[in-house]
Design a protein around this motif. Sequence first.
Motif, short mmCIF file in Angstrom:
data_model
loop_
_atom_site.label_atom_id
_atom_site.label_comp_id
_atom_site.label_asym_id
_atom_site.label_seq_id
_atom_site.Cartn_x
_atom_site.Cartn_y
_atom_site.Cartn_z
N VAL A 429 0.83 -1.20 0.00
CA VAL A 429 0.00 0.00 0.00
C VAL A 429 0.87 1.25 0.00
CG1 VAL A 429 -1.74 1.29 1.30
CG2 VAL A 429 -1.89 -1.21 1.13
N TRP A 430 1.95 1.22 0.77
CA TRP A 430 2.88 2.34 0.79
C TRP A 430 3.47 2.58 -0.60
CZ3 TRP A 430 4.00 6.42 3.50
CH2 TRP A 430 3.67 6.48 4.86
N LEU A 431 3.75 1.52 -1.31
CA LEU A 431 4.33 1.64 -2.65
C LEU A 431 3.37 2.36 -3.59
CD1 LEU A 431 6.65 1.01 -4.58
CD2 LEU A 431 5.57 -1.20 -5.05
N ARG A 432 2.10 1.95 -3.57
CA ARG A 432 1.10 2.63 -4.42
C ARG A 432 0.99 4.10 -4.05
NH1 ARG A 432 -3.70 -0.63 -6.71
NH2 ARG A 432 -3.03 -2.79 -6.64
N THR A 433 0.96 4.37 -2.74
CA THR A 433 0.81 5.75 -2.28
C THR A 433 2.03 6.58 -2.63
OG1 THR A 433 -0.54 4.92 -0.45
CG2 THR A 433 0.28 7.17 -0.27
N ALA A 434 3.21 5.97 -2.55
CA ALA A 434 4.44 6.69 -2.89
C ALA A 434 4.42 7.12 -4.36
CB ALA A 434 5.66 5.81 -2.61
N VAL A 435 3.88 6.28 -5.22
CA VAL A 435 3.77 6.64 -6.64
C VAL A 435 2.86 7.86 -6.80
CG1 VAL A 435 2.92 5.88 -8.90
CG2 VAL A 435 4.22 4.30 -7.45
N VAL A 436 1.71 7.85 -6.11
CA VAL A 436 0.78 8.98 -6.18
C VAL A 436 1.44 10.25 -5.67
CG1 VAL A 436 -1.40 9.91 -5.34
CG2 VAL A 436 -1.25 7.50 -5.99
N LEU A 437 2.13 10.15 -4.53
CA LEU A 437 2.79 11.32 -3.95
C LEU A 437 3.91 11.82 -4.86
CD1 LEU A 437 2.97 10.30 -0.19
CD2 LEU A 437 1.45 11.97 -1.25
N GLY A 438 4.61 10.90 -5.52
CA GLY A 438 5.66 11.30 -6.46
C GLY A 438 5.09 12.09 -7.62
N VAL A 439 3.98 11.61 -8.18
CA VAL A 439 3.32 12.33 -9.28
C VAL A 439 2.85 13.70 -8.80
CG1 VAL A 439 1.34 12.33 -10.84
CG2 VAL A 439 2.63 10.21 -10.46
N ALA A 440 2.27 13.74 -7.59
CA ALA A 440 1.80 15.02 -7.04
C ALA A 440 2.96 16.00 -6.87
CB ALA A 440 1.11 14.78 -5.69
N GLY A 441 4.10 15.50 -6.39
CA GLY A 441 5.25 16.36 -6.20
C GLY A 441 5.76 16.96 -7.50
N VAL A 442 5.78 16.13 -8.56
CA VAL A 442 6.24 16.61 -9.86
C VAL A 442 5.27 17.64 -10.43
CG1 VAL A 442 6.66 15.94 -12.26
CG2 VAL A 442 7.53 14.51 -10.39
N LEU A 443 3.98 17.34 -10.36
CA LEU A 443 2.98 18.26 -10.90
C LEU A 443 2.91 19.56 -10.12
CD1 LEU A 443 0.04 15.82 -11.76
CD2 LEU A 443 1.69 16.85 -13.32
N ALA A 444 3.23 19.51 -8.81
CA ALA A 444 3.18 20.72 -7.98
C ALA A 444 4.22 21.75 -8.41
CB ALA A 444 3.38 20.36 -6.51
N VAL A 445 5.28 21.29 -9.07
CA VAL A 445 6.33 22.20 -9.51
C VAL A 445 5.87 23.06 -10.69
CG1 VAL A 445 8.66 22.32 -10.50
CG2 VAL A 445 8.15 20.65 -8.71
N VAL A 446 4.96 22.52 -11.51
CA VAL A 446 4.56 23.21 -12.74
C VAL A 446 3.92 24.57 -12.46
CG1 VAL A 446 3.09 23.06 -14.79
CG2 VAL A 446 4.32 21.03 -13.97
N PRO A 447 2.92 24.66 -11.55
CA PRO A 447 2.34 26.00 -11.30
C PRO A 447 3.36 27.00 -10.77
CG PRO A 447 0.93 24.26 -10.42
CD PRO A 447 2.21 23.62 -10.80
N ALA A 448 4.31 26.53 -9.94
CA ALA A 448 5.32 27.44 -9.41
C ALA A 448 6.20 28.00 -10.52
CB ALA A 448 6.17 26.70 -8.38
N VAL A 449 6.57 27.13 -11.47
CA VAL A 449 7.38 27.58 -12.61
C VAL A 449 6.59 28.58 -13.46
CG1 VAL A 449 8.48 26.83 -14.75
CG2 VAL A 449 8.76 25.48 -12.66
N ARG A 450 5.30 28.29 -13.66
CA ARG A 450 4.47 29.21 -14.45
C ARG A 450 4.37 30.57 -13.78
NH1 ARG A 450 -0.69 25.37 -16.13
NH2 ARG A 450 0.37 24.17 -17.77
N ARG A 451 4.22 30.60 -12.45
CA ARG A 451 4.12 31.88 -11.75
C ARG A 451 5.41 32.68 -11.88
NH1 ARG A 451 1.41 28.72 -8.07
NH2 ARG A 451 3.30 28.41 -6.84
N ARG A 452 6.55 32.00 -11.77
CA ARG A 452 7.83 32.70 -11.91
C ARG A 452 7.97 33.30 -13.31
NH1 ARG A 452 10.44 28.62 -8.57
NH2 ARG A 452 11.06 29.59 -6.59
N ARG A 453 7.62 32.49 -14.33
CA ARG A 453 7.74 32.98 -15.70
C ARG A 453 6.79 34.14 -15.95
NH1 ARG A 453 8.03 27.27 -19.12
NH2 ARG A 453 10.19 26.71 -18.52
#
Length: 472
Positions: A429-453
Amino acid sequence: MPCVGTGRGGTRGDVPHADGNTSDDASRPQLRRVLSTRLLYFFILGDVLGAGVYVLVGQVAAASGGAVWVPLLTALLLALLTAASYAELATKYPRAGGASHYATLAFGPAAGFVAGFCMLAAGIFSVAALARGFAGDYLSAFVTLPVALVAVVFLAVLALVNARGVKESTRANVVATLIEVGGLAVIVALGVWLLLRGDGDPGRLTELGTAEKGTAAAVLSGSVLAYYSFVGFETSVNVAEETRDPRRSYPRALFGALATAGAVYVLVGAAASAAVPTEVLARSSGPLLEVVHAAGGVPPLLFSAVALVAVANGALLTGIMASRLAYGMARDGLLPSVLTRLLPRRRTPWAAITATTVPALLLALTGSVAALAATLVLLLLVVFLLVNTAVLVLRRREGAPGHFRVPAALPVLGAASCVLLATQVEAEVWLRTAVVLGVAGVLAVVPAVRRRRAGRATGTGRDGEWRRPPPA
Protein backbone atom coordinates in the motif's frame (compact mmCIF):
# COMPACT_ATOMS: atom_id res chain seq x y z
CA MET A 1 -18.49 12.14 -0.82
CA PRO A 2 -19.51 15.33 -2.56
CA CYS A 3 -17.30 17.80 -4.30
CA VAL A 4 -14.01 18.71 -2.69
CA GLY A 5 -12.64 22.15 -3.42
CA THR A 6 -9.38 22.73 -5.16
CA GLY A 7 -8.15 25.40 -2.86
CA ARG A 8 -8.29 28.12 -5.46
CA GLY A 9 -7.45 30.84 -2.99
CA GLY A 10 -3.72 31.46 -3.21
CA THR A 11 -2.99 28.84 -5.83
CA ARG A 12 -2.44 31.24 -8.69
CA GLY A 13 -0.68 34.17 -7.13
CA ASP A 14 -3.54 35.69 -5.10
CA VAL A 15 -2.45 36.97 -1.72
CA PRO A 16 -4.49 35.49 1.16
CA HIS A 17 -5.89 37.98 3.66
CA ALA A 18 -6.06 37.20 7.36
CA ASP A 19 -9.49 35.64 7.00
CA GLY A 20 -8.27 33.25 4.35
CA ASN A 21 -9.73 35.08 1.38
CA THR A 22 -7.59 36.49 -1.40
CA SER A 23 -7.57 39.92 -2.97
CA ASP A 24 -9.32 38.37 -5.96
CA ASP A 25 -11.97 36.78 -3.73
CA ALA A 26 -13.07 40.13 -2.37
CA SER A 27 -14.51 41.15 -5.75
CA ARG A 28 -16.21 37.79 -6.40
CA PRO A 29 -19.88 37.14 -5.59
CA GLN A 30 -20.31 35.40 -2.23
CA LEU A 31 -22.26 32.17 -1.78
CA ARG A 32 -25.63 32.41 -0.06
CA ARG A 33 -25.71 31.32 3.59
CA VAL A 34 -28.73 29.01 3.60
CA LEU A 35 -27.70 25.93 5.62
CA SER A 36 -28.99 25.60 9.19
CA THR A 37 -27.37 23.40 11.84
CA ARG A 38 -29.95 20.68 11.19
CA LEU A 39 -29.44 20.67 7.43
CA LEU A 40 -25.68 20.66 7.83
CA TYR A 41 -25.94 17.74 10.28
CA PHE A 42 -27.84 15.62 7.77
CA PHE A 43 -25.48 16.67 4.98
CA ILE A 44 -22.47 15.39 6.95
CA LEU A 45 -24.29 12.29 8.20
CA GLY A 46 -25.24 11.39 4.63
CA ASP A 47 -21.60 11.85 3.66
CA VAL A 48 -20.23 9.57 6.37
CA LEU A 49 -22.92 6.86 6.43
CA GLY A 50 -21.95 5.18 3.21
CA ALA A 51 -21.15 1.93 1.54
CA GLY A 52 -17.84 1.17 3.26
CA VAL A 53 -19.34 -0.74 6.17
CA TYR A 54 -21.34 -2.95 3.79
CA VAL A 55 -18.12 -4.17 2.21
CA LEU A 56 -15.38 -3.88 4.84
CA VAL A 57 -16.76 -5.44 8.04
CA GLY A 58 -15.38 -8.81 6.96
CA GLN A 59 -11.95 -7.34 6.18
CA VAL A 60 -11.90 -5.63 9.59
CA ALA A 61 -12.76 -8.94 11.23
CA ALA A 62 -9.92 -10.65 9.36
CA ALA A 63 -7.47 -8.00 10.56
CA SER A 64 -8.57 -7.63 14.17
CA GLY A 65 -10.61 -10.63 15.29
CA GLY A 66 -14.22 -11.10 16.32
CA ALA A 67 -14.63 -7.85 18.27
CA VAL A 68 -15.21 -5.80 15.11
CA TRP A 69 -16.78 -3.00 17.14
CA VAL A 70 -13.44 -2.19 18.83
CA PRO A 71 -11.52 -1.03 15.71
CA LEU A 72 -14.68 0.75 14.54
CA LEU A 73 -14.85 2.66 17.83
CA THR A 74 -11.09 3.31 17.70
CA ALA A 75 -11.38 4.66 14.16
CA LEU A 76 -14.21 6.96 15.32
CA LEU A 77 -12.11 8.40 18.15
CA LEU A 78 -9.15 8.98 15.83
CA ALA A 79 -11.41 10.58 13.22
CA LEU A 80 -12.80 12.93 15.88
CA LEU A 81 -9.29 14.28 16.55
CA THR A 82 -8.87 15.36 12.95
CA ALA A 83 -12.49 16.52 12.82
CA ALA A 84 -11.63 18.95 15.64
CA SER A 85 -8.96 20.51 13.43
CA TYR A 86 -11.41 20.80 10.54
CA ALA A 87 -13.93 22.44 12.88
CA GLU A 88 -11.43 25.14 13.84
CA LEU A 89 -10.24 25.83 10.31
CA ALA A 90 -13.71 25.72 8.73
CA THR A 91 -15.02 28.33 11.18
CA LYS A 92 -11.83 30.40 11.03
CA TYR A 93 -11.80 30.45 7.21
CA PRO A 94 -15.46 29.75 6.25
CA ARG A 95 -15.02 29.39 2.52
CA ALA A 96 -14.89 26.58 0.00
CA GLY A 97 -11.51 24.98 -0.61
CA GLY A 98 -11.07 22.52 2.22
CA ALA A 99 -7.75 20.91 2.99
CA SER A 100 -6.13 22.33 -0.13
CA HIS A 101 -6.99 25.88 0.94
CA TYR A 102 -5.75 25.36 4.51
CA ALA A 103 -2.50 23.79 3.35
CA THR A 104 -1.95 26.66 0.92
CA LEU A 105 -2.43 29.25 3.66
CA ALA A 106 -0.10 27.44 6.05
CA PHE A 107 2.61 26.02 3.80
CA GLY A 108 2.24 27.48 0.32
CA PRO A 109 0.68 26.43 -3.00
CA ALA A 110 2.82 23.31 -3.46
CA ALA A 111 1.44 21.79 -0.25
CA GLY A 112 -2.04 22.92 -1.25
CA PHE A 113 -1.69 21.17 -4.59
CA VAL A 114 -0.47 17.95 -2.93
CA ALA A 115 -3.47 18.02 -0.59
CA GLY A 116 -5.88 18.50 -3.50
CA PHE A 117 -4.18 15.83 -5.62
CA CYS A 118 -4.26 13.32 -2.75
CA MET A 119 -7.98 13.99 -2.34
CA LEU A 120 -8.44 13.37 -6.07
CA ALA A 121 -6.45 10.13 -5.96
CA ALA A 122 -8.31 8.99 -2.84
CA GLY A 123 -11.59 9.43 -4.70
CA ILE A 124 -10.36 7.29 -7.58
CA PHE A 125 -9.16 4.53 -5.22
CA SER A 126 -12.51 4.65 -3.40
CA VAL A 127 -14.48 4.17 -6.62
CA ALA A 128 -12.22 1.24 -7.53
CA ALA A 129 -12.76 -0.41 -4.12
CA LEU A 130 -16.52 0.00 -4.36
CA ALA A 131 -16.52 -1.41 -7.91
CA ARG A 132 -14.88 -4.59 -6.61
CA GLY A 133 -17.27 -4.64 -3.68
CA PHE A 134 -20.22 -4.42 -6.06
CA ALA A 135 -18.91 -7.46 -7.93
CA GLY A 136 -18.76 -9.59 -4.75
CA ASP A 137 -21.21 -11.73 -2.81
CA TYR A 138 -24.05 -9.22 -2.87
CA LEU A 139 -24.25 -9.43 -6.67
CA SER A 140 -23.65 -13.20 -6.56
CA ALA A 141 -26.98 -13.56 -4.78
CA PHE A 142 -28.54 -12.70 -8.15
CA VAL A 143 -26.02 -13.78 -10.75
CA THR A 144 -22.43 -15.02 -10.92
CA LEU A 145 -20.27 -13.02 -13.29
CA PRO A 146 -16.52 -12.39 -13.69
CA VAL A 147 -15.28 -9.55 -11.50
CA ALA A 148 -13.56 -7.87 -14.46
CA LEU A 149 -16.76 -7.81 -16.51
CA VAL A 150 -18.81 -6.43 -13.62
CA ALA A 151 -16.20 -3.73 -12.89
CA VAL A 152 -16.15 -2.58 -16.52
CA VAL A 153 -19.94 -2.41 -16.85
CA PHE A 154 -20.42 -0.91 -13.38
CA LEU A 155 -17.93 1.92 -13.89
CA ALA A 156 -19.16 2.60 -17.42
CA VAL A 157 -22.75 3.00 -16.17
CA LEU A 158 -21.61 5.26 -13.32
CA ALA A 159 -19.68 7.42 -15.77
CA LEU A 160 -22.75 7.77 -17.99
CA VAL A 161 -24.96 8.73 -15.03
CA ASN A 162 -22.29 11.20 -13.89
CA ALA A 163 -22.13 12.70 -17.38
CA ARG A 164 -25.90 13.02 -17.55
CA GLY A 165 -25.87 15.63 -14.79
CA VAL A 166 -25.32 16.24 -11.10
CA LYS A 167 -28.99 17.16 -10.55
CA GLU A 168 -30.16 13.69 -11.54
CA SER A 169 -27.33 12.10 -9.56
CA THR A 170 -28.10 13.93 -6.32
CA ARG A 171 -31.81 13.16 -6.59
CA ALA A 172 -30.94 9.48 -6.78
CA ASN A 173 -28.65 9.93 -3.78
CA VAL A 174 -31.49 11.03 -1.49
CA VAL A 175 -33.42 7.82 -2.12
CA ALA A 176 -30.31 5.64 -1.99
CA THR A 177 -29.17 7.13 1.34
CA LEU A 178 -32.51 6.28 2.96
CA ILE A 179 -32.27 2.74 1.61
CA GLU A 180 -28.72 2.14 2.85
CA VAL A 181 -29.44 3.52 6.34
CA GLY A 182 -32.50 1.27 6.48
CA GLY A 183 -30.31 -1.70 5.59
CA LEU A 184 -27.93 -0.96 8.48
CA ALA A 185 -30.88 -0.69 10.88
CA VAL A 186 -32.07 -4.12 9.72
CA ILE A 187 -28.66 -5.64 10.52
CA VAL A 188 -28.70 -4.24 14.05
CA ALA A 189 -32.23 -5.56 14.61
CA LEU A 190 -31.31 -9.01 13.26
CA GLY A 191 -28.25 -9.16 15.53
CA VAL A 192 -30.38 -8.40 18.58
CA TRP A 193 -32.94 -10.98 17.47
CA LEU A 194 -30.25 -13.66 17.11
CA LEU A 195 -28.94 -12.97 20.61
CA LEU A 196 -32.45 -13.01 22.13
CA ARG A 197 -33.24 -16.39 20.62
CA GLY A 198 -29.90 -17.80 21.75
CA ASP A 199 -28.33 -18.42 18.34
CA GLY A 200 -25.64 -15.75 18.50
CA ASP A 201 -22.35 -15.90 20.36
CA PRO A 202 -21.74 -12.78 22.51
CA GLY A 203 -18.33 -14.19 23.44
CA ARG A 204 -17.00 -13.09 20.04
CA LEU A 205 -17.55 -9.48 21.08
CA THR A 206 -14.40 -9.70 23.24
CA GLU A 207 -12.15 -11.67 20.87
CA LEU A 208 -9.25 -9.52 19.69
CA GLY A 209 -6.05 -10.54 17.94
CA THR A 210 -5.15 -12.94 15.17
CA ALA A 211 -2.62 -15.71 14.68
CA GLU A 212 -0.18 -13.16 13.25
CA LYS A 213 -0.89 -10.14 15.46
CA GLY A 214 -1.39 -9.43 19.13
CA THR A 215 -4.28 -7.42 20.53
CA ALA A 216 -2.88 -3.90 20.09
CA ALA A 217 -1.49 -4.52 16.60
CA ALA A 218 -4.72 -6.21 15.50
CA VAL A 219 -6.85 -3.29 16.71
CA LEU A 220 -4.66 -0.76 14.88
CA SER A 221 -4.61 -2.86 11.73
CA GLY A 222 -8.39 -3.16 11.80
CA SER A 223 -8.72 0.56 12.54
CA VAL A 224 -6.92 1.46 9.29
CA LEU A 225 -9.68 -0.30 7.33
CA ALA A 226 -12.44 0.88 9.69
CA TYR A 227 -11.25 4.46 9.15
CA TYR A 228 -12.56 4.18 5.61
CA SER A 229 -16.10 3.97 7.00
CA PHE A 230 -15.76 7.45 8.55
CA VAL A 231 -14.23 9.35 5.65
CA GLY A 232 -16.51 11.92 4.10
CA PHE A 233 -16.67 14.36 7.00
CA GLU A 234 -13.68 16.21 5.55
CA THR A 235 -15.63 17.30 2.48
CA SER A 236 -18.22 19.16 4.54
CA VAL A 237 -15.85 22.13 4.99
CA ASN A 238 -16.74 23.14 1.45
CA VAL A 239 -20.25 24.15 2.53
CA ALA A 240 -19.13 26.15 5.59
CA GLU A 241 -19.28 29.25 3.37
CA GLU A 242 -22.97 28.51 2.79
CA THR A 243 -23.83 27.92 6.47
CA ARG A 244 -25.79 30.62 8.27
CA ASP A 245 -23.68 30.66 11.43
CA PRO A 246 -20.64 28.46 10.80
CA ARG A 247 -18.97 29.35 14.10
CA ARG A 248 -21.89 27.84 16.01
CA SER A 249 -23.42 25.41 13.53
CA TYR A 250 -20.45 23.67 11.97
CA PRO A 251 -18.86 22.12 15.12
CA ARG A 252 -22.25 20.96 16.40
CA ALA A 253 -23.26 19.42 13.10
CA LEU A 254 -19.84 17.84 12.51
CA PHE A 255 -19.40 16.21 15.92
CA GLY A 256 -23.08 15.25 16.12
CA ALA A 257 -23.01 13.55 12.71
CA LEU A 258 -19.78 11.68 13.47
CA ALA A 259 -21.13 10.52 16.83
CA THR A 260 -24.34 9.30 15.18
CA ALA A 261 -22.47 7.47 12.43
CA GLY A 262 -20.09 5.98 15.00
CA ALA A 263 -22.97 4.66 17.09
CA VAL A 264 -24.56 3.05 14.03
CA TYR A 265 -21.29 1.48 12.92
CA VAL A 266 -20.42 0.13 16.37
CA LEU A 267 -23.88 -1.45 16.64
CA VAL A 268 -23.55 -2.94 13.13
CA GLY A 269 -20.08 -4.31 13.94
CA ALA A 270 -21.30 -5.83 17.22
CA ALA A 271 -24.34 -7.36 15.53
CA ALA A 272 -22.25 -8.88 12.75
CA SER A 273 -19.59 -10.35 15.04
CA ALA A 274 -22.14 -11.77 17.49
CA ALA A 275 -24.26 -13.26 14.71
CA VAL A 276 -21.63 -14.77 12.42
CA PRO A 277 -18.38 -16.68 13.15
CA THR A 278 -15.33 -14.51 12.56
CA GLU A 279 -13.85 -16.78 9.90
CA VAL A 280 -17.11 -16.63 7.90
CA LEU A 281 -17.15 -12.83 8.03
CA ALA A 282 -13.50 -12.67 7.02
CA ARG A 283 -14.07 -14.83 3.92
CA SER A 284 -17.12 -12.95 2.68
CA SER A 285 -17.14 -10.00 0.31
CA GLY A 286 -20.74 -9.40 1.42
CA PRO A 287 -20.33 -9.75 5.19
CA LEU A 288 -23.65 -8.23 6.23
CA LEU A 289 -25.46 -10.69 3.99
CA GLU A 290 -24.07 -13.44 6.25
CA VAL A 291 -26.02 -11.88 9.15
CA VAL A 292 -29.20 -12.07 7.07
CA HIS A 293 -28.55 -15.74 6.28
CA ALA A 294 -27.90 -16.53 9.96
CA ALA A 295 -30.98 -14.73 11.28
CA GLY A 296 -33.55 -15.56 8.64
CA GLY A 297 -36.78 -13.62 8.32
CA VAL A 298 -35.43 -11.19 5.73
CA PRO A 299 -35.16 -12.36 2.10
CA PRO A 300 -31.43 -12.45 1.22
CA LEU A 301 -32.21 -11.17 -2.25
CA LEU A 302 -33.91 -8.10 -0.79
CA PHE A 303 -30.98 -7.26 1.46
CA SER A 304 -28.51 -7.91 -1.35
CA ALA A 305 -30.41 -5.39 -3.44
CA VAL A 306 -30.19 -2.86 -0.59
CA ALA A 307 -26.45 -3.42 -0.28
CA LEU A 308 -25.92 -3.05 -4.02
CA VAL A 309 -27.81 0.26 -3.97
CA ALA A 310 -25.60 1.44 -1.08
CA VAL A 311 -22.39 0.47 -2.87
CA ALA A 312 -23.50 2.00 -6.17
CA ASN A 313 -24.58 5.21 -4.47
CA GLY A 314 -21.26 5.55 -2.67
CA ALA A 315 -19.36 4.99 -5.89
CA LEU A 316 -21.53 7.50 -7.77
CA LEU A 317 -21.07 10.27 -5.20
CA THR A 318 -17.34 9.67 -5.00
CA GLY A 319 -17.09 9.61 -8.78
CA ILE A 320 -18.86 12.97 -8.97
CA MET A 321 -16.46 14.39 -6.38
CA ALA A 322 -13.37 13.11 -8.18
CA SER A 323 -14.42 14.30 -11.63
CA ARG A 324 -15.41 17.78 -10.40
CA LEU A 325 -12.20 18.09 -8.43
CA ALA A 326 -10.17 17.14 -11.52
CA TYR A 327 -12.18 19.66 -13.57
CA GLY A 328 -11.63 22.42 -10.99
CA MET A 329 -7.90 21.79 -10.74
CA ALA A 330 -7.61 21.82 -14.55
CA ARG A 331 -9.56 25.07 -14.71
CA ASP A 332 -7.09 26.58 -12.26
CA GLY A 333 -4.15 25.45 -14.42
CA LEU A 334 -3.06 22.74 -11.98
CA LEU A 335 -3.89 19.83 -14.32
CA PRO A 336 -3.98 19.61 -18.15
CA SER A 337 -6.54 21.97 -19.66
CA VAL A 338 -8.10 19.14 -21.69
CA LEU A 339 -9.89 18.10 -18.49
CA THR A 340 -12.03 21.26 -18.66
CA ARG A 341 -13.91 20.08 -21.77
CA LEU A 342 -17.69 19.85 -21.29
CA LEU A 343 -20.53 18.08 -23.06
CA PRO A 344 -22.25 20.72 -25.24
CA ARG A 345 -25.80 20.13 -23.99
CA ARG A 346 -25.33 18.66 -20.53
CA ARG A 347 -22.44 20.96 -19.54
CA THR A 348 -20.85 18.12 -17.58
CA PRO A 349 -17.05 17.55 -17.57
CA TRP A 350 -16.83 14.48 -19.80
CA ALA A 351 -13.04 14.65 -20.09
CA ALA A 352 -12.57 14.75 -16.31
CA ILE A 353 -15.12 11.95 -15.87
CA THR A 354 -13.20 9.81 -18.35
CA ALA A 355 -9.84 10.69 -16.79
CA THR A 356 -11.01 9.57 -13.34
CA THR A 357 -12.99 6.52 -14.49
CA VAL A 358 -10.18 4.88 -16.48
CA PRO A 359 -7.63 4.68 -13.60
CA ALA A 360 -10.42 3.55 -11.26
CA LEU A 361 -11.11 0.68 -13.64
CA LEU A 362 -7.43 -0.28 -13.85
CA LEU A 363 -7.19 -0.27 -10.04
CA ALA A 364 -10.38 -2.31 -9.68
CA LEU A 365 -8.94 -4.94 -12.00
CA THR A 366 -5.60 -5.17 -10.20
CA GLY A 367 -6.25 -4.62 -6.47
CA SER A 368 -8.28 -6.20 -3.69
CA VAL A 369 -10.96 -4.31 -1.77
CA ALA A 370 -8.80 -4.25 1.37
CA ALA A 371 -5.68 -3.00 -0.45
CA LEU A 372 -7.59 -0.30 -2.32
CA ALA A 373 -9.36 0.88 0.85
CA ALA A 374 -6.07 0.95 2.77
CA THR A 375 -4.46 3.03 0.00
CA LEU A 376 -7.35 5.48 0.11
CA VAL A 377 -6.98 5.78 3.89
CA LEU A 378 -3.22 6.34 3.61
CA LEU A 379 -3.75 9.13 1.05
CA LEU A 380 -6.27 10.78 3.36
CA LEU A 381 -3.87 10.41 6.29
CA VAL A 382 -1.40 12.54 4.32
CA VAL A 383 -4.13 15.16 3.84
CA PHE A 384 -5.20 14.97 7.50
CA LEU A 385 -1.59 15.35 8.64
CA LEU A 386 -1.36 18.58 6.63
CA VAL A 387 -4.65 19.81 8.13
CA ASN A 388 -3.68 19.02 11.73
CA THR A 389 -0.33 20.75 11.39
CA ALA A 390 -1.91 23.68 9.52
CA VAL A 391 -4.06 24.39 12.60
CA LEU A 392 -0.92 24.90 14.67
CA VAL A 393 0.86 26.98 12.02
CA LEU A 394 -2.15 29.27 11.55
CA ARG A 395 -2.86 29.71 15.27
CA ARG A 396 -1.37 33.24 15.44
CA ARG A 397 -3.13 34.51 12.35
CA GLU A 398 -6.46 36.25 12.21
CA GLY A 399 -9.57 34.64 10.90
CA ALA A 400 -13.31 35.07 11.24
CA PRO A 401 -14.01 36.69 14.61
CA GLY A 402 -15.09 34.36 17.41
CA HIS A 403 -14.28 31.20 15.44
CA PHE A 404 -14.35 27.77 17.07
CA ARG A 405 -11.06 26.92 18.76
CA VAL A 406 -9.84 23.55 20.05
CA PRO A 407 -7.15 22.90 22.66
CA ALA A 408 -3.72 22.73 21.00
CA ALA A 409 -3.34 19.16 22.24
CA LEU A 410 -6.05 17.91 19.89
CA PRO A 411 -4.37 18.78 16.55
CA VAL A 412 -1.10 17.44 17.98
CA LEU A 413 -2.84 14.17 18.85
CA GLY A 414 -4.60 14.24 15.48
CA ALA A 415 -1.28 14.51 13.65
CA ALA A 416 0.18 11.75 15.84
CA SER A 417 -2.82 9.52 15.09
CA CYS A 418 -2.20 9.95 11.36
CA VAL A 419 1.40 8.85 11.77
CA LEU A 420 0.36 5.95 14.03
CA LEU A 421 -2.20 4.61 11.56
CA ALA A 422 0.23 5.07 8.67
CA THR A 423 2.73 2.78 10.39
CA GLN A 424 0.15 -0.03 10.28
CA VAL A 425 -0.18 0.07 6.51
CA GLU A 426 1.46 -2.71 4.52
CA ALA A 427 4.44 -2.14 2.24
CA GLU A 428 2.42 -2.78 -0.94
CA VAL A 429 0.00 0.00 0.00
CA TRP A 430 2.88 2.34 0.79
CA LEU A 431 4.33 1.64 -2.65
CA ARG A 432 1.10 2.63 -4.42
CA THR A 433 0.81 5.75 -2.28
CA ALA A 434 4.44 6.69 -2.89
CA VAL A 435 3.77 6.64 -6.64
CA VAL A 436 0.78 8.98 -6.18
CA LEU A 437 2.79 11.32 -3.95
CA GLY A 438 5.66 11.30 -6.46
CA VAL A 439 3.32 12.33 -9.28
CA ALA A 440 1.80 15.02 -7.04
CA GLY A 441 5.25 16.36 -6.20
CA VAL A 442 6.24 16.61 -9.86
CA LEU A 443 2.98 18.26 -10.90
CA ALA A 444 3.18 20.72 -7.98
CA VAL A 445 6.33 22.20 -9.51
CA VAL A 446 4.56 23.21 -12.74
CA PRO A 447 2.34 26.00 -11.30
CA ALA A 448 5.32 27.44 -9.41
CA VAL A 449 7.38 27.58 -12.61
CA ARG A 450 4.47 29.21 -14.45
CA ARG A 451 4.12 31.88 -11.75
CA ARG A 452 7.83 32.70 -11.91
CA ARG A 453 7.74 32.98 -15.70
CA ALA A 454 4.61 35.13 -15.57
CA GLY A 455 6.26 37.39 -13.01
CA ARG A 456 9.36 37.80 -15.14
CA ALA A 457 7.30 38.44 -18.28
CA THR A 458 5.37 41.25 -16.61
CA GLY A 459 8.39 42.68 -14.87
CA THR A 460 6.89 42.10 -11.44
CA GLY A 461 9.65 39.82 -10.28
CA ARG A 462 8.38 37.55 -7.53
CA ASP A 463 5.01 39.29 -7.18
CA GLY A 464 3.35 36.44 -9.01
CA GLU A 465 4.20 34.06 -6.20
CA TRP A 466 2.11 33.20 -3.20
CA ARG A 467 2.98 35.23 -0.12
CA ARG A 468 2.45 34.11 3.45
CA PRO A 469 0.18 36.52 5.37
CA PRO A 470 1.78 38.29 8.31
CA PRO A 471 0.97 37.13 11.84
CA ALA A 472 -1.74 38.95 13.72
